[in-house]
Design a protein around this motif. Structure first.
Motif, PDB file in Angstrom:
ATOM      1  N   LEU A 154       0.593  47.550  -8.277  1.00 32.74           N
ATOM      2  CA  LEU A 154       1.682  46.580  -8.370  1.00 32.74           C
ATOM      3  C   LEU A 154       1.152  45.157  -8.480  1.00 32.74           C
ATOM      4  N   ASP A 155       0.131  44.842  -7.699  1.00 30.48           N
ATOM      5  CA  ASP A 155      -0.472  43.513  -7.785  1.00 30.48           C
ATOM      6  C   ASP A 155      -1.091  43.284  -9.163  1.00 30.48           C
ATOM      7  N   ALA A 156      -1.712  44.317  -9.722  1.00 30.37           N
ATOM      8  CA  ALA A 156      -2.322  44.185 -11.042  1.00 30.37           C
ATOM      9  C   ALA A 156      -1.266  43.953 -12.115  1.00 30.37           C
ATOM     10  N   ILE A 157      -0.164  44.679 -12.038  1.00 33.56           N
ATOM     11  CA  ILE A 157       0.923  44.491 -13.002  1.00 33.56           C
ATOM     12  C   ILE A 157       1.486  43.077 -12.892  1.00 33.56           C
ATOM     13  N   LEU A 158       1.673  42.597 -11.663  1.00 24.59           N
ATOM     14  CA  LEU A 158       2.164  41.237 -11.457  1.00 24.59           C
ATOM     15  C   LEU A 158       1.191  40.211 -12.027  1.00 24.59           C
ATOM     16  N   ALA A 159      -0.103  40.429 -11.820  1.00 22.62           N
ATOM     17  CA  ALA A 159      -1.108  39.504 -12.346  1.00 22.62           C
ATOM     18  C   ALA A 159      -1.047  39.438 -13.864  1.00 22.62           C
ATOM     19  N   VAL A 160      -0.867  40.581 -14.501  1.00 25.49           N
ATOM     20  CA  VAL A 160      -0.782  40.623 -15.962  1.00 25.49           C
ATOM     21  C   VAL A 160       0.451  39.883 -16.446  1.00 25.49           C
ATOM     22  N   VAL A 161       1.585  40.106 -15.791  1.00 31.44           N
ATOM     23  CA  VAL A 161       2.841  39.461 -16.192  1.00 31.44           C
ATOM     24  C   VAL A 161       2.762  37.951 -15.957  1.00 31.44           C
ATOM     25  N   ILE A 162       2.240  37.540 -14.801  1.00 28.36           N
ATOM     26  CA  ILE A 162       2.100  36.110 -14.511  1.00 28.36           C
ATOM     27  C   ILE A 162       1.191  35.448 -15.539  1.00 28.36           C
ATOM     28  N   GLY A 163       0.181  36.179 -16.013  1.00 27.00           N
ATOM     29  CA  GLY A 163      -0.756  35.647 -16.996  1.00 27.00           C
ATOM     30  C   GLY A 163      -0.190  35.525 -18.392  1.00 27.00           C
ATOM     31  N   GLY A 164       1.039  35.992 -18.623  1.00 26.51           N
ATOM     32  CA  GLY A 164       1.682  35.787 -19.910  1.00 26.51           C
ATOM     33  C   GLY A 164       1.756  36.990 -20.816  1.00 26.51           C
ATOM     34  N   THR A 165       1.183  38.118 -20.409  1.00 27.69           N
ATOM     35  CA  THR A 165       1.239  39.326 -21.234  1.00 27.69           C
ATOM     36  C   THR A 165       2.578  40.034 -21.024  1.00 27.69           C
ATOM     37  N   SER A 166       3.221  40.396 -22.128  1.00 27.74           N
ATOM     38  CA  SER A 166       4.523  41.051 -22.047  1.00 27.74           C
ATOM     39  C   SER A 166       4.371  42.530 -21.729  1.00 27.74           C
ATOM     40  N   LEU A 167       5.271  43.046 -20.903  1.00 25.75           N
ATOM     41  CA  LEU A 167       5.259  44.470 -20.586  1.00 25.75           C
ATOM     42  C   LEU A 167       5.680  45.330 -21.779  1.00 25.75           C
ATOM     43  N   ASN A 168       6.223  44.694 -22.812  1.00 28.45           N
ATOM     44  CA  ASN A 168       6.611  45.431 -24.012  1.00 28.45           C
ATOM     45  C   ASN A 168       5.425  45.756 -24.904  1.00 28.45           C
ATOM     46  N   GLY A 169       4.244  45.202 -24.583  1.00 31.02           N
ATOM     47  CA  GLY A 169       3.053  45.444 -25.381  1.00 31.02           C
ATOM     48  C   GLY A 169       2.856  44.369 -26.431  1.00 31.02           C
ATOM     49  N   GLY A 170       1.754  44.459 -27.147  1.00 32.84           N
ATOM     50  CA  GLY A 170       1.440  43.474 -28.173  1.00 32.84           C
ATOM     51  C   GLY A 170       0.397  42.480 -27.706  1.00 32.84           C
ATOM     52  N   ARG A 171       0.643  41.201 -27.950  1.00 30.26           N
ATOM     53  CA  ARG A 171      -0.344  40.170 -27.639  1.00 30.26           C
ATOM     54  C   ARG A 171      -0.652  40.126 -26.142  1.00 30.26           C
ATOM     55  N   PHE A 172      -1.918  39.964 -25.822  1.00 30.71           N
ATOM     56  CA  PHE A 172      -2.338  39.931 -24.422  1.00 30.71           C
ATOM     57  C   PHE A 172      -3.270  38.759 -24.181  1.00 30.71           C
ATOM     58  N   TYR A 173      -3.387  38.370 -22.899  1.00 29.07           N
ATOM     59  CA  TYR A 173      -4.182  37.203 -22.511  1.00 29.07           C
ATOM     60  C   TYR A 173      -5.047  37.573 -21.304  1.00 29.07           C
ATOM     61  N   LEU A 174      -6.317  37.791 -21.549  1.00 33.65           N
ATOM     62  CA  LEU A 174      -7.209  38.175 -20.456  1.00 33.65           C
ATOM     63  C   LEU A 174      -7.419  37.034 -19.461  1.00 33.65           C
ATOM     64  N   MET A 175      -7.605  35.820 -19.964  1.00 25.48           N
ATOM     65  CA  MET A 175      -7.806  34.696 -19.058  1.00 25.48           C
ATOM     66  C   MET A 175      -6.539  34.417 -18.246  1.00 25.48           C
ATOM     67  N   GLY A 176      -5.380  34.616 -18.861  1.00 24.49           N
ATOM     68  CA  GLY A 176      -4.139  34.476 -18.116  1.00 24.49           C
ATOM     69  C   GLY A 176      -4.050  35.483 -16.990  1.00 24.49           C
ATOM     70  N   THR A 177      -4.526  36.702 -17.247  1.00 23.50           N
ATOM     71  CA  THR A 177      -4.539  37.732 -16.211  1.00 23.50           C
ATOM     72  C   THR A 177      -5.442  37.332 -15.050  1.00 23.50           C
ATOM     73  N   VAL A 178      -6.600  36.757 -15.360  1.00 23.20           N
ATOM     74  CA  VAL A 178      -7.516  36.311 -14.306  1.00 23.20           C
ATOM     75  C   VAL A 178      -6.844  35.251 -13.435  1.00 23.20           C
ATOM     76  N   VAL A 179      -6.165  34.303 -14.080  1.00 26.10           N
ATOM     77  CA  VAL A 179      -5.448  33.269 -13.325  1.00 26.10           C
ATOM     78  C   VAL A 179      -4.343  33.897 -12.486  1.00 26.10           C
TER      79      VAL A 179
END
Length: 347
Positions: free
Chosen positions: A257-282
């Protein structure tokens, strides 16, 4: 210039991280202080990076899975299984200080994590089971597997080489930070310097169209789940080595759950497509900083998750473009009638 900065996917996450750090600085003036003891750096910021390393690793793998339009709920269980396998292997060895014993434990744990990731990927890509159901299977069963490995007990080990993974230091910094940087660098190079990143985004946008365009969608999906399993396995090694023990029941609990939240907070959409690794780190740093803040201000353990949930909700709403536009429109509607009334009175 400012409008361009606001549109950047890292703007709001970095603002929220800055606000959290500022609050900690106001609450505890020595929050940013760093001290050197026996050649190693110590301080709250170092603790956030060190304790947040496993979550960052899991979140990196989760980012690529979500980018394909999937989800992996089993990462917490893989974390527990990896740590349990490593500690069990070391505890069964005849020479506890043997380097080869540690290397064997690492190989078994990493190998098992790859197999588990491949299992998830096969269920999603080959068996065509929905990702949330496919990974839920291992999420539930994985805890049982971890407890079977540890025989329902907390296994403790006393091996200096193994402890170094999670508790050692390199160049005055925790060794776990360098592990995270290595994995992050590999992920960035593979996804931004090769065509793999485009394949992942293409599959996330439309898997069927990608397959018709010549992209092996099943292979891409399988690869990201294997990589996610690898990241979770390494995170399990860091967690267990840091405390020199393995707890099959509690290790990696709620990490998914924390990992999913980190991904969403970082700007990656749960619908898939464009992703942001640095956003996930933040995003992962925000969650870890929030956890540190909650403990520092003395929030009772029974309400910690509630406070954390509300703060994360606020972060997600603030960085939501739709929410900000909606609030701006409401403010304009409230202001406009007042201005109308003033104009009528003047006339």
């Amino acid at each position: 210039m400012m409008s361009r900065m606001r549109k950047h996917h890292l703007f709001w996450p970095l603002c929220m991280l800055g606000l959290l750090l500022l609050f900690n600085l106001i609450y505890s003036p020595d929050f940013f202080s760093l001290v050197i003891r026996e050649g190693n750096l110590y301080g709250s910021l170092i603790d956030i990076l060190n304790f947040g390393a496993p979550l960052i690793l899991v979140s990196i793998g989760m980012t690529l899975v979500i980018a394909t339009g999937g989800i992996d709920l089993s990462v917490g269980s893989i974390v527990a299984i990896s740590g349990a396998m490593a500690c069990m292997t070391i505890s069964k060895g005849t020479d506890q200080s043997s380097l080869w014993l540690v290397l064997s434990a690492l190989a078994l744990s990493i190998g098992l994590s790859l197999v588990l990731g491949m299992w998830n990927g096969a269920l999603v890509s080959v068996a065509r089971i929905q990702p949330i159901i496919a990974t839920l299977i291992l999420m539930v069963a994985g805890r049982g597997v971890a407890q079977l490995i540890t025989d329902g007990q907390i296994i403790t080990v006393s091996n200096a080489q193994y402890q170094y993974i999670g508790a050692g230091s390199l160049a005055a910094l925790p060794f776990s930070i360098f592990i995270v940087l290595t994995v992050l660098l590999i992920a960035v190079l593979l996804t931004r310097k090769t065509a793999l990143g485009l394949f992942i985004e293409s599959v996330g946008n439309n898997a069927r169209a990608s397959q018709l365009a010549g992209i092996r969608s099943k292979t891409v999906i399988l690869a990201v789940y294997v990589f996610c399993g690898l990241c979770a396995g390494i995170a399990g090694l860091i967690l267990s080595s840091n405390v020199s023990s393995a707890d099959g029941n509690n290790a990696g609990l709620w990490y998914e759950l924390d990992a999913i939240l980190a991904v969403v907070i970082g700007g990656t959409s749960l619908n898939g497509g464009r992703f942001y690794l640095m956003g996930t780190v933040v995003g992962a740093l925000i969650i870890q900083t929030l956890t540190t803040t909650i403990y520092m201000i003395g929030v009772p353990p029974e309400v910690t998750l509630v406070v954390k949930a509300f703060v994360v909700l606020a972060v997600c709403l603030i960085q939501s473009d739709a929410f900000r536009k909606s609030m701006a429109e409401r403010l304009k509607k409230r202001k406009f009638p007042a201005e109308q009334g003033v104009n009528r009175h003047v006339s």
